[in-house]
Design a protein around this motif. Sequence first.
Motif, mmCIF file in Angstrom:
data_model
loop_
_atom_site.group_PDB
_atom_site.id
_atom_site.type_symbol
_atom_site.label_atom_id
_atom_site.label_comp_id
_atom_site.label_asym_id
_atom_site.label_seq_id
_atom_site.Cartn_x
_atom_site.Cartn_y
_atom_site.Cartn_z
ATOM 1 N N ASN A 10 0.657 -1.441 -0.079
ATOM 2 C CA ASN A 10 -0.032 -0.057 -0.022
ATOM 3 C C ASN A 10 1.041 1.201 -0.172
ATOM 4 O OD1 ASN A 10 -2.141 -1.795 0.080
ATOM 5 N ND2 ASN A 10 -2.770 -1.370 2.269
ATOM 6 N N GLU A 11 1.932 1.155 -0.792
ATOM 7 C CA GLU A 11 2.765 2.321 -0.863
ATOM 8 C C GLU A 11 2.243 3.208 -2.021
ATOM 9 O OE1 GLU A 11 6.816 -0.081 0.030
ATOM 10 O OE2 GLU A 11 6.020 -0.213 -1.687
ATOM 11 N N ASN A 12 2.566 4.507 -2.204
ATOM 12 C CA ASN A 12 2.067 5.412 -2.947
ATOM 13 C C ASN A 12 2.958 4.917 -4.518
ATOM 14 O OD1 ASN A 12 1.461 7.572 -4.898
ATOM 15 N ND2 ASN A 12 1.254 8.929 -3.207
ATOM 16 N N PRO A 13 2.279 4.630 -5.522
ATOM 17 C CA PRO A 13 3.227 4.238 -6.665
ATOM 18 C C PRO A 13 3.772 5.309 -7.488
ATOM 19 C CG PRO A 13 1.059 3.894 -7.214
ATOM 20 C CD PRO A 13 0.790 4.400 -5.670
ATOM 21 N N PHE A 14 3.213 6.502 -7.177
ATOM 22 C CA PHE A 14 3.794 7.614 -7.867
ATOM 23 C C PHE A 14 4.679 8.537 -7.066
ATOM 24 C CE2 PHE A 14 -0.988 6.946 -8.665
ATOM 25 C CZ PHE A 14 -0.910 6.295 -9.678
ATOM 26 N N PRO A 43 -15.769 -11.768 -6.162
ATOM 27 C CA PRO A 43 -16.419 -10.763 -5.064
ATOM 28 C C PRO A 43 -15.177 -9.871 -4.525
ATOM 29 C CG PRO A 43 -16.720 -13.056 -4.557
ATOM 30 C CD PRO A 43 -15.732 -13.065 -5.852
ATOM 31 N N PHE A 44 -15.452 -8.310 -4.400
ATOM 32 C CA PHE A 44 -14.500 -7.452 -3.887
ATOM 33 C C PHE A 44 -15.445 -6.643 -2.999
ATOM 34 C CE2 PHE A 44 -16.617 -5.559 -7.493
ATOM 35 C CZ PHE A 44 -16.753 -4.262 -7.336
ATOM 36 N N TYR A 45 -14.863 -5.610 -2.404
ATOM 37 C CA TYR A 45 -15.347 -4.577 -1.615
ATOM 38 C C TYR A 45 -15.109 -3.161 -2.262
ATOM 39 C CZ TYR A 45 -16.167 -8.005 2.101
ATOM 40 O OH TYR A 45 -16.654 -9.209 2.943
ATOM 41 N N PRO A 46 -15.918 -2.340 -2.387
ATOM 42 C CA PRO A 46 -15.616 -0.884 -3.076
ATOM 43 C C PRO A 46 -14.573 -0.449 -1.957
ATOM 44 C CG PRO A 46 -17.797 -1.474 -3.287
ATOM 45 C CD PRO A 46 -17.532 -2.592 -2.561
ATOM 46 N N SER A 47 -13.691 0.256 -2.375
ATOM 47 C CA SER A 47 -12.495 0.597 -1.253
ATOM 48 C C SER A 47 -12.457 2.294 -1.524
ATOM 49 C CB SER A 47 -11.323 0.011 -1.884
ATOM 50 O OG SER A 47 -10.006 0.575 -0.969
ATOM 51 N N GLN A 48 -12.081 2.628 -0.134
ATOM 52 C CA GLN A 48 -11.770 4.285 0.115
ATOM 53 C C GLN A 48 -10.348 4.469 0.360
ATOM 54 O OE1 GLN A 48 -13.979 6.668 -0.112
ATOM 55 N NE2 GLN A 48 -15.332 5.480 -1.087
ATOM 56 N N GLY A 49 -9.567 3.138 0.105
ATOM 57 C CA GLY A 49 -8.140 3.341 0.325
ATOM 58 C C GLY A 49 -7.432 3.168 -1.184
ATOM 59 N N ASN A 50 -6.249 2.976 -1.070
ATOM 60 C CA ASN A 50 -5.568 2.719 -2.171
ATOM 61 C C ASN A 50 -4.855 1.211 -2.503
ATOM 62 O OD1 ASN A 50 -3.372 2.381 -0.163
ATOM 63 N ND2 ASN A 50 -1.697 3.392 -1.509
ATOM 64 N N SER A 96 -2.564 12.211 -6.522
ATOM 65 C CA SER A 96 -2.314 10.814 -6.456
ATOM 66 C C SER A 96 -3.620 10.082 -6.108
ATOM 67 C CB SER A 96 -1.513 10.672 -5.120
ATOM 68 O OG SER A 96 0.072 10.896 -5.290
ATOM 69 N N SER A 97 -4.610 11.098 -5.285
ATOM 70 C CA SER A 97 -5.903 10.609 -5.089
ATOM 71 C C SER A 97 -6.639 10.093 -6.322
ATOM 72 C CB SER A 97 -6.475 11.440 -4.156
ATOM 73 O OG SER A 97 -7.767 10.904 -3.834
ATOM 74 N N GLU A 98 -6.681 11.115 -7.310
ATOM 75 C CA GLU A 98 -7.333 11.299 -8.657
ATOM 76 C C GLU A 98 -6.950 9.790 -9.310
ATOM 77 O OE1 GLU A 98 -6.800 14.859 -10.365
ATOM 78 O OE2 GLU A 98 -8.333 15.665 -9.138
ATOM 79 N N ARG A 99 -5.667 9.487 -9.416
ATOM 80 C CA ARG A 99 -5.164 8.392 -10.196
ATOM 81 C C ARG A 99 -5.301 7.094 -9.392
ATOM 82 N NH1 ARG A 99 0.871 10.122 -11.965
ATOM 83 N NH2 ARG A 99 0.849 8.397 -13.045
ATOM 84 N N ASN A 100 -5.330 7.100 -8.248
ATOM 85 C CA ASN A 100 -5.695 6.151 -7.497
ATOM 86 C C ASN A 100 -7.306 5.609 -7.687
ATOM 87 O OD1 ASN A 100 -5.337 4.270 -5.118
ATOM 88 N ND2 ASN A 100 -7.097 5.133 -4.581
ATOM 89 N N PHE A 101 -8.082 6.806 -7.877
ATOM 90 C CA PHE A 101 -9.534 6.534 -8.125
ATOM 91 C C PHE A 101 -9.733 5.736 -9.498
ATOM 92 C CE2 PHE A 101 -13.666 7.590 -9.805
ATOM 93 C CZ PHE A 101 -14.555 7.470 -8.857
ATOM 94 N N GLU A 102 -8.810 6.056 -10.548
ATOM 95 C CA GLU A 102 -9.011 5.591 -11.692
ATOM 96 C C GLU A 102 -8.539 4.167 -11.512
ATOM 97 O OE1 GLU A 102 -6.411 8.432 -14.000
ATOM 98 O OE2 GLU A 102 -8.085 9.969 -14.026
ATOM 99 N N ILE A 135 -7.223 -11.624 -1.412
ATOM 100 C CA ILE A 135 -6.113 -11.014 -1.670
ATOM 101 C C ILE A 135 -6.179 -9.413 -1.650
ATOM 102 C CG2 ILE A 135 -4.533 -10.684 -3.766
ATOM 103 C CD1 ILE A 135 -3.888 -13.105 -2.755
ATOM 104 N N ARG A 136 -5.208 -8.867 -0.963
ATOM 105 C CA ARG A 136 -5.275 -7.190 -0.899
ATOM 106 C C ARG A 136 -4.160 -6.818 -2.204
ATOM 107 N NH1 ARG A 136 -2.445 -4.388 4.003
ATOM 108 N NH2 ARG A 136 -0.775 -4.766 2.427
ATOM 109 N N ILE A 137 -4.786 -6.071 -2.796
ATOM 110 C CA ILE A 137 -3.810 -5.596 -4.094
ATOM 111 C C ILE A 137 -3.711 -4.132 -3.914
ATOM 112 C CG2 ILE A 137 -3.719 -5.412 -6.465
ATOM 113 C CD1 ILE A 137 -5.635 -7.781 -6.721
ATOM 114 N N THR A 138 -2.561 -3.443 -3.727
ATOM 115 C CA THR A 138 -2.264 -2.215 -3.888
ATOM 116 C C THR A 138 -2.693 -1.676 -5.214
ATOM 117 O OG1 THR A 138 -0.556 -2.391 -2.125
ATOM 118 C CG2 THR A 138 -0.584 -0.246 -3.479
ATOM 119 N N VAL A 139 -3.327 -0.544 -5.371
ATOM 120 C CA VAL A 139 -3.493 0.112 -6.530
ATOM 121 C C VAL A 139 -2.148 0.782 -7.123
ATOM 122 C CG1 VAL A 139 -4.875 1.994 -7.917
ATOM 123 C CG2 VAL A 139 -6.087 0.469 -6.180
ATOM 124 N N GLY A 140 -1.809 0.331 -8.173
ATOM 125 C CA GLY A 140 -0.523 0.971 -8.882
ATOM 126 C C GLY A 140 -0.883 1.934 -10.157
#
Length: 364
Positions: A37-41, A294-301, A273-279, A332-337
């Motif tokens: 969950n690091e910032n990929p940018f 199955p997944f949960y809508p996320s408010q994190g990265n 960073s937040s906008e690109r994470n949302f995308e 599985i938890r996947i960081t948004v890259g």
Amino acid sequence: MKVKKQMLSLKAYEPGKSIDNVKKELGLTKIVNLASNENPFGCSKKIQEALQAISNYARYPDSRAEDLREKVANHLGVNENQLLFSSGLDEMIQMISRSLLFPETNVVMASLTFPQFRHHAVIEDAEIRDVPLKEGRHDLEGMQIAVDEQTSLVWICNPNNPTGTYVNETELRSFLEKIPNDTIVVLDEAYYEYVTAEDYPDTMKLISEYDNLLVLRTFSKGYGLAAFRIGYAIGHEELMRKLDIGRLPFNTSRFAQIAAQAALTDKEFVKESSERNFEGLQQFYAFCKEYKVPFYPSQGNFIYIEPDKKPEELFQYLIQRGYIVRPIKDGIRITVGTKEDNEGLIKLLKEFLVNGTSNIKLTS
């Protein structure tokens, strides 16, 4: 060796596999780490500029982080004495647990949440009252029922790690009204900068209304300063004075303090960073819906998915192809890259779901 008996039931924290280790282990040249969950940018370009001004390394840092304290207080609109700084939120969790938990107390938390809450409660020999998540979200009603006169702490990870779900303003306010004033409610808002929900709680306002509310934030995620290890807590002044007693002297480095100050001045970087994470989240949502994962809508990265096949097998399939993710319980938890990283991982996820688990060599 005389060791606390409760330590015998614990293991040291095991971070996700490092890029260098995976390269050596599997003989790969390119690794994409989507596990931590690091910032990929990265971080703001202003950080490097600010760090170049540091000299005289022989001197200790400002123990109270006065300059950073002033800037964070102005940023949040709170009093400077309402702040406490730490070497990342892991140290803050340790400080809080060390100060408020002992064998006669209990702590209430979700059964699937950030594991360091439980880890330090065990070390302090406090009773742990787990309340199962309800559809991936904190069951605040169940948590309120679990609270009694001996409850010292309630942990709410908001957004929750690993599910990315959140508690809204109405739910949180209703919960706080029912909690005794001598029970501290801690909101871990590590992923605050990524939140897009309109009904997310205004916790700075709530702190002024509830003396027993403590909010945690960090520079590791949205600001991209994970390497510097600096986080902070915001709460009532009296509570902060008591917690400060348990803080190690000079616990945040001068480098971290300077980097954090510079990060606060670059609002555009955090916004982007937040906008690109949302995308990026939309990429994963589209995949999950198409393949009925199955997944949960996320408010994190990050996003937490629960594919039919075993998480450990999926983890092995991905890591052998250069992608590191985090297996947690049934999912599985996947960081948004970056967009490209997400596309590459989604391609492998599709292959795994279609072709199955053949040709997987298990690694240690």
